[in-house]
Structure formats: C-alpha cells, structure tokens
Design a protein around this motif. Structure first.
Motif, mmCIF file in Angstrom:
data_model
loop_
_atom_site.group_PDB
_atom_site.id
_atom_site.type_symbol
_atom_site.label_atom_id
_atom_site.label_comp_id
_atom_site.label_asym_id
_atom_site.label_seq_id
_atom_site.Cartn_x
_atom_site.Cartn_y
_atom_site.Cartn_z
ATOM 1 N N ARG A 21 0.838 -1.188 0.000
ATOM 2 C CA ARG A 21 0.000 0.000 0.000
ATOM 3 C C ARG A 21 0.882 1.249 0.000
ATOM 4 O O ARG A 21 2.101 1.167 0.134
ATOM 5 C CB ARG A 21 -0.922 0.012 1.214
ATOM 6 N N ALA A 22 0.243 2.412 -0.114
ATOM 7 C CA ALA A 22 0.991 3.677 -0.140
ATOM 8 C C ALA A 22 1.768 3.908 1.147
ATOM 9 O O ALA A 22 2.823 4.542 1.142
ATOM 10 C CB ALA A 22 0.027 4.833 -0.397
ATOM 11 N N ASP A 23 1.265 3.366 2.277
ATOM 12 C CA ASP A 23 1.963 3.553 3.551
ATOM 13 C C ASP A 23 3.068 2.524 3.773
ATOM 14 O O ASP A 23 3.698 2.503 4.833
ATOM 15 C CB ASP A 23 0.965 3.513 4.718
ATOM 16 N N GLY A 24 3.288 1.653 2.779
ATOM 17 C CA GLY A 24 4.344 0.657 2.879
ATOM 18 C C GLY A 24 3.904 -0.672 3.447
ATOM 19 O O GLY A 24 4.681 -1.631 3.445
ATOM 20 N N SER A 25 2.683 -0.757 3.947
ATOM 21 C CA SER A 25 2.214 -2.022 4.514
ATOM 22 C C SER A 25 1.950 -3.038 3.412
ATOM 23 O O SER A 25 1.601 -2.695 2.279
ATOM 24 C CB SER A 25 0.937 -1.800 5.336
ATOM 25 N N LEU A 26 2.110 -4.318 3.736
ATOM 26 C CA LEU A 26 1.953 -5.393 2.765
ATOM 27 C C LEU A 26 0.485 -5.624 2.449
ATOM 28 O O LEU A 26 -0.321 -5.867 3.343
ATOM 29 C CB LEU A 26 2.587 -6.680 3.307
ATOM 30 N N LEU A 27 0.145 -5.556 1.167
ATOM 31 C CA LEU A 27 -1.226 -5.808 0.727
ATOM 32 C C LEU A 27 -1.403 -7.250 0.282
ATOM 33 O O LEU A 27 -2.370 -7.920 0.647
ATOM 34 C CB LEU A 27 -1.592 -4.869 -0.434
ATOM 35 N N ALA A 28 -0.469 -7.758 -0.546
ATOM 36 C CA ALA A 28 -0.612 -9.104 -1.083
ATOM 37 C C ALA A 28 0.725 -9.652 -1.540
ATOM 38 O O ALA A 28 1.660 -8.893 -1.823
ATOM 39 C CB ALA A 28 -1.605 -9.102 -2.253
ATOM 40 N N THR A 29 0.810 -10.964 -1.614
ATOM 41 C CA THR A 29 1.966 -11.643 -2.202
ATOM 42 C C THR A 29 1.462 -12.678 -3.191
ATOM 43 O O THR A 29 0.351 -13.200 -3.049
ATOM 44 C CB THR A 29 2.832 -12.345 -1.140
ATOM 45 N N GLY A 30 2.279 -12.985 -4.180
ATOM 46 C CA GLY A 30 1.908 -13.995 -5.160
ATOM 47 C C GLY A 30 3.116 -14.766 -5.630
ATOM 48 O O GLY A 30 4.170 -14.170 -5.900
ATOM 49 N N GLN A 31 3.013 -16.087 -5.697
ATOM 50 C CA GLN A 31 4.094 -16.918 -6.214
ATOM 51 C C GLN A 31 4.111 -16.830 -7.738
ATOM 52 O O GLN A 31 3.078 -16.917 -8.382
ATOM 53 C CB GLN A 31 3.909 -18.370 -5.782
ATOM 54 N N VAL A 32 5.296 -16.662 -8.309
ATOM 55 C CA VAL A 32 5.433 -16.456 -9.747
ATOM 56 C C VAL A 32 6.090 -17.667 -10.394
ATOM 57 O O VAL A 32 7.131 -18.145 -9.936
ATOM 58 C CB VAL A 32 6.280 -15.199 -10.040
ATOM 59 N N GLY A 33 5.457 -18.175 -11.464
ATOM 60 C CA GLY A 33 5.994 -19.307 -12.192
ATOM 61 C C GLY A 33 7.063 -18.887 -13.184
ATOM 62 O O GLY A 33 7.347 -17.690 -13.357
#
Length: 331
Positions: free
Chosen positions: A92-104
């Motif tokens: 997010r704009a405040d630096g907090s983690l919004l999401a993660t995703g594993q990439v193939g």
C-alpha cells in the motif's frame, strides 16, 4: 461484469504488468588476443539478463473478493526470491503489505495471499492446473517418494470442518452421485491420512458433510465444493482447472470454498469411468482439500500438493510422503 468477445474477463491491472521487470547485471572477464588488445589484457563486458514480467491478473469476481492484485494509488510492487522460486509483493501507499503472489517460470502468478492493514493474513487463493497425459510417463505420479511439504500459513482450530456440496450443474459424463462420492472420498483421504508410505494417522483433521447448497464461491458462512466457471472467479484462478479460496483471521481459517471447472480440457471422470484424456475428480478434490486445510504447493511430483495434475492419473487419490507428514505435523 462485462466480458470480452472470447468470454474472458477484462483487467484493470494490465497497465501495471510490466512494472515488475528486474535486471541482473553480470560482469564477464574476457582474456583475448587481437589487433587492438595485447595478449593478457583483460577487458570487462556487461550483459543484462531480464527476468520475465509478471502476467497481469484479471480482476477478482466473487462476493468478498479482495482488491485487484496490483499496487493501489501510491503503492509499490517488487519481485523477491522465495523458497518456491520468485514472489511478487504488492504494498500500500503507507508501505504495509497488501498481497503476495508466487510467480511461475513464464511470469504466471499462482498462489496469492492478501493481508489486512494490520498485516494479518486475510485471504489465501490457490489454483490447480492440469497437464496432458504423456506416453512417456508410466504409472501414477503420486507415490511414496521424496519428502516435500509447505504451509500456506493457516490452519483450522475447530473440528469437524463443516461443508456442503453444490451439484446444481455437474459436468458432462459425471453424475451428481458420482461427483458427491468423489468429494467425500477426497475429504476422507486427509481425515484418515491415507498415504502410500503407511505413515500412521496422527492428525485430528475431520470433516462433516451438511448436505447440499446452492451457494457458490463467496464469503457467506458456507464452505462449499462444486463445479462452475473457474475463469469467472478472475485473478490467479483464471485458466485453472480448480481453485480454492480460504478466508482467515491471521493463522486461523474461517471459511473455505472449492470450485472445479465444469468444462476443463478433456473433461472429468470418476471411479469406474476412467478416461486417459480426462482428469480425475477425486484426485483434484484431494489436492484442493489439501489447500483448504492449509497445505501449499510443493516442488516434488510424488506428492498430492504438486501444482499440476496429469490427465488420466488417479494416483492423487492417496497422499505422498510429504502430504502425510504435513498433515500430521499441522494438526
């Protein structure tokens, strides 16, 4: 939500697809003999290897859906190494983690996890994909093989886990009764820790079927398993043969829905109707139930939680070594 002419969902995240390119600069020392470089002179050449971009995800489309998998206004996105290969982090704009995703390898995004503003895990989305049967592979893929396990970061705290089946529109060549039986058998595999290695069952995982429902995927208090259009869920579920969506409060699971695509390539089959070109309902349901109880994809094909399922293969009806040990360790 409007569809494109080919039936696929539009994406608001396309404009951000190429924002995550990363470059690795390699320094190569070259010793050469030429007219302009005396023998023994060392020159330095810089080359750039560009990692493949992360494929843009369609917007999510189900009740209780998370935000698009893309940085919000003022937010950021970066790629980082992870035990599974590569991972995209969206903040997010405040630096907090919004999401993660594993990439193939090709930039496709698989498992996606969303976090609330306090950094607490809120939603875990896990797709599964099918692979065509090949004459080169003999026997089943899942067996008593190597140890391989991974946690999705949550678990259930109350048992039995209550669930319902949605069989309003079963897939072609699969009866409602056969599909229901396959779903129950898949749940029983984890409840009994039925595996190829004869590892004793020390897990307290248990399930309770509460009947039928017309509810689909969505945060509605009903954990359901059924068939439908997986592509319509959007996000990393797009193009998958099945997808599991679990809502959590931190490390505790609250609700989980599983949707198998009604018309995947080659179709489906159940016990007694084996077809090499089709995919086994029970094996896929077993894999997705693993996601439901908190198991993540692993890199070893001899386990049920390997990310792709080969058409015609029924070996995923039982657990591999890593699956069984993870089930015991988690519960």
């Amino acid at each position: 939500m409007a569809e494109t002419p080919d039936g696929r969902l539009p994406s608001r995240a396309l404009i951000l697809a190429l924002a995550v390119l990363a470059a690795v600069v390699t320094v190569v020392l070259i010793t050469r003999s030429s007219d302009d470089a005396p023998i023994g002179m060392t020159t330095t050449t810089a080359t750039t290897t560009v990692l493949p971009p992360v494929a843009a995800l369609p917007d999510w489309n189900f009740p209780g859906e998370p935000l698009p998998f893309a940085p919000p206004a003022g937010g950021s996105q970066r790629m980082a190494a992870s035990p599974g290969g590569r991972q995209v982090e969206v903040r997010r704009a405040d630096g907090s983690l919004l999401a993660t995703g594993q990439v193939g390898p090709a930039g496709s995004v698989a498992e996606v996890r969303y976090y609330d503003e306090a950094g607490t895990l809120a939603i875990v989305i896990s797709p599964a994909r099918s692979a065509p049967a090949t004459s080169a592979r003999r026997g089943g893929a899942v067996r008593c093989g190597a140890e391989s396990r991974a946690s999705a970061g949550f678990r259930w705290s109350r048992f039995p886990i209550r669930w319902r089946v949605n069989l309003r529109r079963p897939p072609p060549r699969v009866s409602r009764g056969a599909a229901r039986t396959a779903f129950i058998a898949a749940r029983r595999t984890w409840a009994r820790n039925d595996n190829y290695c004869r590892i004793p069952d020390r897990s307290r995982v248990a399930f309770l079927l509460r009947g039928s429902t017309r509810a689909g995927v969505g945060r509605d208090g009903i954990g359901s398993v059924g068939f439908g259009a997986v592509d319509r869920l959007g996000g990393s579920c797009f193009g998958a043969i099945a997808c599991t969506i679990t809502w959590t409060t931190g490390r505790v699971a609250r609700e989980s829905d599983i949707l198998l695509d009604r018309t995947p390539p080659g179709g489906w089959f159940t016990a007694g109707r084996h077809r090499r070109s089709a995919t086994d309902v029970q094996s896929v349901a077993t894999h997705e139930t693993g996601h439901m109880i908190g198991q993540d994809h692993v890199s070893t094909r001899s386990n049920v939680m390997f990310p792709s399922i080969t058409r015609g293969d029924v070996s995923g009806r039982r657990l591999g070594r890593g699956d069984a040990n993870a089930n015991n360790a988690g519960y």
